[in-house]
Write a protein that holds these residues in place. Structure first.
Motif: not given
Length: 232
Positions: A166, A187, A189, A194, A216, A222-224
């Motif tokens: 993460t 992946l 998002q 992004s 990226i 942003s959180h992945f």
């Protein structure tokens, strides 16, 4: 190879108390051409209203990982385990030969979590449960390795050759991720927006990555999450 999957084109469900996005065939959403990605069988992006949840129900021969995005999730199971997870925490359950569990939102706000199912390396494992409360800053502008195989280096281990990472990436920041030969990755998002190798991902979109490195760039905070595995 990169393939974008838009959240608006994913399967969905609205039961009132539960609203879900289905990345792969699940429940009433069935697409024979979308049964998973390698050993990744399920990603459900779930929103659960306060004081509701999943009552006791069975699972078998599946590695189940829950990643809490917002709110809290309270767990109970037939092995006697109890736990409460909050934003950024991970829960792992190997259903193996069979287990019952429940997941409820006993908090005051809508909870959001990703429910991830991984096919095990074989059937008949002994059921197991674990959870880990990661520090949020451990994923700030760097990849946090949360889950690996039993031979891997992550603190949470599963019965399959996978890795789960993460990341929270600040706006305008850039980071790379390498998917090696004979490997693939999925992946999500989770939050934000992004640009990945020139492809725009919005909140709740996803991307399949096969044997390709990505760069990226966060167009917003942003959180992945990435699930990496052997190429199918």
């Amino acid at each position: 190879m990169l393939r974008k999957l838009e959240s608006g084109k994913m399967g969905s469900s609205n039961l009132g108390w539960l609203r879900s996005k289905f990345h792969f065939s699940f429940a009433e959403y069935y697409n024979p051409n979308n049964m998973g990605f390698g050993v990744l069988r399920v990603i459900n992006d779930d929103l659960i209203n306060p004081n509701t949840g999943f009552d006791m129900h069975p699972h078998q021969n599946m590695e189940i990982i829950s990643y809490v995005v917002k709110g809290e999730l309270t767990h109970g199971d037939s092995m006697g385990n109890k736990g409460k997870l909050k934003r950024g925490d991970v829960q792992y359950m190997s259903a193996g030969t069979g287990v019952y569990h429940s997941e409820h939102n006993l908090g005051k706000e809508v909870a959001r979590f990703l429910q991830i199912w991984i096919l095990p390396d074989k059937e008949g494992h002994k059921p197991n449960y674990g959870e880990y409360k990661f520090e949020w800053n451990d994923r700030k502008n760097k990849w946090l390795h949360m889950v690996s195989s039993n031979q891997g280096e992550a603190v949470v281990k599963v019965n399959q050759d996978i890795n789960i990472f993460t990341l929270e990436l600040d706006e305008r920041s850039v980071i790379d991720y390498c998917v090696k030969a004979d490997r693939q990755a999925y992946l999500v998002q989770i939050e934000g927006k992004s640009n990945i190798n020139g492809i725009i991902l919005n909140e709740r979109d996803a991307m399949e990555i096969v044997e390709e490195d990505i760069k990226i760039k966060a167009d917003a905070l942003s959180h992945f999450i990435i699930v990496e595995m052997k190429k199918a």
